[in-house]
Motif scaffolding. Structure first.
Motif, PDB file in Angstrom:
ATOM      1  N   VAL A  60      -9.345  80.309 -35.593  1.00 53.30           N
ATOM      2  CA  VAL A  60     -10.299  80.138 -36.972  1.00 53.30           C
ATOM      3  C   VAL A  60     -11.534  80.206 -36.756  1.00 53.30           C
ATOM      4  N   VAL A  61     -12.235  79.852 -35.743  1.00 53.48           N
ATOM      5  CA  VAL A  61     -13.634  80.047 -35.465  1.00 53.48           C
ATOM      6  C   VAL A  61     -13.878  80.734 -33.923  1.00 53.48           C
ATOM      7  N   GLU A  62     -14.584  81.869 -33.841  1.00 54.46           N
ATOM      8  CA  GLU A  62     -14.874  82.326 -32.688  1.00 54.46           C
ATOM      9  C   GLU A  62     -16.231  82.561 -32.632  1.00 54.46           C
ATOM     10  N   ASP A  63     -16.636  81.621 -31.476  1.00 49.36           N
ATOM     11  CA  ASP A  63     -18.171  81.635 -31.123  1.00 49.36           C
ATOM     12  C   ASP A  63     -19.037  81.342 -32.103  1.00 49.36           C
ATOM     13  N   GLY A  64     -18.527  80.426 -32.969  1.00 51.90           N
ATOM     14  CA  GLY A  64     -19.538  79.909 -34.213  1.00 51.90           C
ATOM     15  C   GLY A  64     -19.266  80.604 -35.361  1.00 51.90           C
ATOM     16  N   GLU A  65     -18.407  81.842 -35.369  1.00 49.66           N
ATOM     17  CA  GLU A  65     -18.275  82.627 -36.671  1.00 49.66           C
ATOM     18  C   GLU A  65     -16.828  82.094 -37.260  1.00 49.66           C
ATOM     19  N   ILE A  66     -16.829  81.949 -38.560  1.00 55.36           N
ATOM     20  CA  ILE A  66     -15.348  81.657 -39.162  1.00 55.36           C
ATOM     21  C   ILE A  66     -14.720  82.769 -39.211  1.00 55.36           C
ATOM     22  N   VAL A  67     -13.547  83.041 -38.634  1.00 50.77           N
ATOM     23  CA  VAL A  67     -12.596  84.250 -38.614  1.00 50.77           C
ATOM     24  C   VAL A  67     -11.356  84.169 -39.370  1.00 50.77           C
ATOM     25  N   PHE A  70       0.005  70.278 -43.104  1.00 51.37           N
ATOM     26  CA  PHE A  70      -1.288  70.347 -42.647  1.00 51.37           C
ATOM     27  C   PHE A  70      -2.234  70.651 -43.721  1.00 51.37           C
ATOM     28  N   ALA A  71      -3.353  69.933 -43.956  1.00 47.96           N
ATOM     29  CA  ALA A  71      -4.283  70.489 -45.169  1.00 47.96           C
ATOM     30  C   ALA A  71      -5.719  69.992 -44.746  1.00 47.96           C
ATOM     31  N   GLY A  72      -6.868  70.453 -45.539  1.00 49.66           N
ATOM     32  CA  GLY A  72      -7.979  70.192 -45.302  1.00 49.66           C
ATOM     33  C   GLY A  72      -8.782  71.185 -44.361  1.00 49.66           C
ATOM     34  N   LEU A  73      -8.346  72.132 -43.671  1.00 52.19           N
ATOM     35  CA  LEU A  73      -8.580  73.181 -42.583  1.00 52.19           C
ATOM     36  C   LEU A  73      -9.765  73.890 -43.078  1.00 52.19           C
ATOM     37  N   LYS A  74      -9.586  74.268 -44.315  1.00 53.31           N
ATOM     38  CA  LYS A  74     -10.651  75.190 -44.984  1.00 53.31           C
ATOM     39  C   LYS A  74     -11.983  74.494 -45.051  1.00 53.31           C
ATOM     40  N   ASP A  75     -12.195  73.090 -45.407  1.00 60.78           N
ATOM     41  CA  ASP A  75     -13.328  72.421 -45.232  1.00 60.78           C
ATOM     42  C   ASP A  75     -13.769  72.076 -43.705  1.00 60.78           C
ATOM     43  N   ALA A  76     -12.706  71.808 -42.964  1.00 60.85           N
ATOM     44  CA  ALA A  76     -13.044  71.652 -41.606  1.00 60.85           C
ATOM     45  C   ALA A  76     -13.711  72.494 -40.905  1.00 60.85           C
ATOM     46  N   VAL A  77     -13.365  73.729 -41.082  1.00 59.04           N
ATOM     47  CA  VAL A  77     -14.021  74.970 -40.156  1.00 59.04           C
ATOM     48  C   VAL A  77     -15.396  74.999 -40.344  1.00 59.04           C
ATOM     49  N   GLN A  78     -15.818  74.772 -41.602  1.00 57.97           N
ATOM     50  CA  GLN A  78     -17.133  75.117 -42.064  1.00 57.97           C
ATOM     51  C   GLN A  78     -18.134  74.151 -41.264  1.00 57.97           C
ATOM     52  N   LEU A  79     -17.546  73.016 -40.497  1.00 55.06           N
ATOM     53  CA  LEU A  79     -18.262  72.445 -39.765  1.00 55.06           C
ATOM     54  C   LEU A  79     -19.013  73.021 -38.473  1.00 55.06           C
ATOM     55  N   PHE A  80     -18.158  74.059 -38.237  1.00 55.21           N
ATOM     56  CA  PHE A  80     -18.300  74.793 -36.955  1.00 55.21           C
ATOM     57  C   PHE A  80     -19.174  75.880 -37.010  1.00 55.21           C
ATOM     58  N   GLU A  81     -19.579  76.617 -38.206  1.00 56.70           N
ATOM     59  CA  GLU A  81     -20.317  77.779 -38.559  1.00 56.70           C
ATOM     60  C   GLU A  81     -21.679  77.761 -38.023  1.00 56.70           C
ATOM     61  N   GLY A  82     -21.695  78.592 -36.893  1.00 56.33           N
ATOM     62  CA  GLY A  82     -22.963  78.844 -36.244  1.00 56.33           C
ATOM     63  C   GLY A  82     -23.189  77.835 -35.137  1.00 56.33           C
ATOM     64  N   ARG A  83     -22.278  77.402 -34.883  1.00 53.68           N
ATOM     65  CA  ARG A  83     -22.271  76.711 -33.370  1.00 53.68           C
ATOM     66  C   ARG A  83     -21.383  77.394 -32.332  1.00 53.68           C
ATOM     67  N   ASP A  84     -21.754  77.064 -31.052  1.00 54.34           N
ATOM     68  CA  ASP A  84     -21.402  77.683 -29.853  1.00 54.34           C
ATOM     69  C   ASP A  84     -19.967  77.127 -29.345  1.00 54.34           C
ATOM     70  N   VAL A  85     -19.000  77.244 -30.466  1.00 52.64           N
ATOM     71  CA  VAL A  85     -17.559  76.617 -29.998  1.00 52.64           C
ATOM     72  C   VAL A  85     -16.378  77.693 -30.578  1.00 52.64           C
ATOM     73  N   THR A  86     -15.367  77.794 -30.117  1.00 50.79           N
ATOM     74  CA  THR A  86     -14.219  78.470 -30.540  1.00 50.79           C
ATOM     75  C   THR A  86     -13.160  77.368 -31.082  1.00 50.79           C
ATOM     76  N   VAL A  87     -12.369  77.565 -31.951  1.00 55.12           N
ATOM     77  CA  VAL A  87     -11.476  76.690 -32.478  1.00 55.12           C
ATOM     78  C   VAL A  87     -10.240  77.449 -32.760  1.00 55.12           C
ATOM     79  N   ASP A  88      -9.089  76.828 -32.470  1.00 47.84           N
ATOM     80  CA  ASP A  88      -8.007  77.307 -32.750  1.00 47.84           C
ATOM     81  C   ASP A  88      -7.290  76.318 -33.555  1.00 47.84           C
ATOM     82  N   ALA A  89      -6.268  76.483 -34.463  1.00 46.58           N
ATOM     83  CA  ALA A  89      -5.649  75.572 -35.368  1.00 46.58           C
ATOM     84  C   ALA A  89      -4.280  76.050 -35.801  1.00 46.58           C
ATOM     85  N   ILE A  90      -3.368  75.073 -36.273  1.00 46.70           N
ATOM     86  CA  ILE A  90      -2.252  75.486 -37.016  1.00 46.70           C
ATOM     87  C   ILE A  90      -2.691  75.831 -38.269  1.00 46.70           C
TER      88      ILE A  90
END
Length: 391
Positions: A349-356, A55-75
């Motif tokens: 990896v993203v909590e309420d739009g913040e990259i964690v 699995f790769a590409g996550l570093k770039d992918a999570v930046q899409l969600f910064e500042g958006r009202d979502v929570t994201v989990d990933a391996i």
């Protein structure tokens, strides 16, 4: 200002690098006054398949969600998987509807390249393996390619600008063009000029197949350059013949002439099969097109829950899921409300739009090494190409 055909980063972050039907979806849902809270999952296959991918590409992918009202989990990056979800997005659908195209692109392309790089790495675990593939991809993808190579555990990269982006130093010695610039018969002058010109920390590696027989040029280079570290053999396929025999002969003749400390480095169309054949003869490999030309993995994003209710299209598994690495190295997929066997792999990896999450390529590479041993990923197995590994 350049006129390169490159979608600018600002357009990607804004969601404008999208397929047009997502714009129609936004228009329709807004017209209908609908914006359901959904759970969406990114998967390549629904069930474990024994075809392992890195699995790769996550570093770039999570930046899409910064500042958006979502929570994201990933391996995590560097984790191997053979099915089930690799990412879960929870939030109002319109928050990320237009991001799907870019999200899948970030993950699909990088995962394909990283998997191919890991196959190369495991094919010659005790050799120096360098990434030589930048010339085969669009220049805007150079940093992504080189980061995938390092994530898989390769020892070095070649792209200078990519190194600046990812915080890694690019390396390299000489192309055929340098030798040709000195003229036929003047190979010694080229090798000696290189030795005199470059910094002391640059490895002294002579390219030895430009005009004459590889063995003849290699022996001449070893005699011409004091403290020569290696000779690189990059013979084109149409002139190569039995490459293993050539390199065994070269090793013998270098040794017989007192050049036991001069290593051999092989490049040019190198793949895991060639690496397995040559790894006991040479000290290192340059791997290019096998990594850069790897097929992207066919990820898809599917809604699994809508406003708390199970939802999925035909052929997909509904409901929120969790994935586990079992004590025996299996990859287990279960409903999120059931306990699994072993270690749960999803991380926030993203909590309420913040990259964690934090992203460290060396940590991910160590995870890949550990996981490859755990799941039995091995380039010695029969393979149809990247991802075709069998446990």
């Amino acid at each position: 200002m350049s006129n390169f055909d490159i979608v600018p980063p600002a357009a990607i972050a804004a969601g404008d690098a999208t397929d047009a039907y997502f714009d129609r979806t936004v228009e329709t849902l807004e017209h209908a006054g609908k914006n359901p809270t959904v759970v969406a999952e990114v998967t390549a296959s629904q069930f474990p398949s024994d075809d392992w991918y890195l699995f790769a590409g996550l570093k770039d992918a999570v930046q899409l969600f910064e500042g958006r009202d979502v929570t994201v989990d990933a391996i995590p990056e560097g984790r191997l998987f053979d099915g089930g979800p690799v990412m879960r997005i929870t939030g109002p659908y319109l928050e990320f509807c237009r991001l799907e195209t870019s999200l899948l692109g970030f993950l699909s392309h990088a995962t394909g390249m990283a998997t191919a790089a890991l196959e190369a790495r495991t094919a010659a675990p005790d050799s120096v393996v360098l990434s030589f593939g930048s010339r085969h991809v669009h220049p805007s993808l150079g940093a992504m390619l080189e980061r995938c190579a390092l994530l898989a555990g390769l020892d070095g990269i070649s792209n200078v600008a990519a190194g600046d982006v990812i915080g890694a130093e690019a390396g390299g010695t000489m192309p055929h063009a340098l030798v040709i610039s000195f003229g036929r018969g003047n190979q010694e002058a080229a090798w000696q000029a290189f030795d005199e010109a470059v910094d002391d920390d640059v490895p002294r590696v002579a390219l030895c197949d430009t005009y004459d027989d590889e063995i003849e040029e290699a022996l001449r280079a070893a005699a011409a350059v004091p403290d020569l570290e290696s000779v690189r053999i990059d013979t084109t396929g149409s002139r190569r013949g039995d490459f293993e025999h050539i390199l065994r002969e070269l090793r013998w003749k270098l040794d017989r002439r007192g050049h036991e400390d001069v290593g051999i480095f092989a490049s040019g169309g190198i793949d895991p099969a060639a690496m397995r054949e040559l790894r006991d003869i040479v000290e290192g490999f340059g791997v290019g097109s096998y990594i850069s030309n790897a097929d992207p993995l066919d990820f898809a994003l599917d809604i699994a829950e809508v406003d708390g209710d199970l939802a999925a299209k035909r052929g997909k598994l509904d409901g929120k899921k969790e994935v586990y690495r079992t004590p025996t190295g299996e990859h287990e997929i279960r409903p999120a409300d059931e306990d699994g066997d072993g270690k749960a792999l999803f991380e926030r990896v993203v909590e309420d739009g913040e990259i964690v999450a934090s992203f460290d390529t060396e940590v991910a590479a160590e995870r890949a090494r550990t996981d490859a041993a755990s799941v039995g990923f091995s380039a010695t197995a029969e393979s149809d190409g990247p991802g075709g590994n069998r446990r």
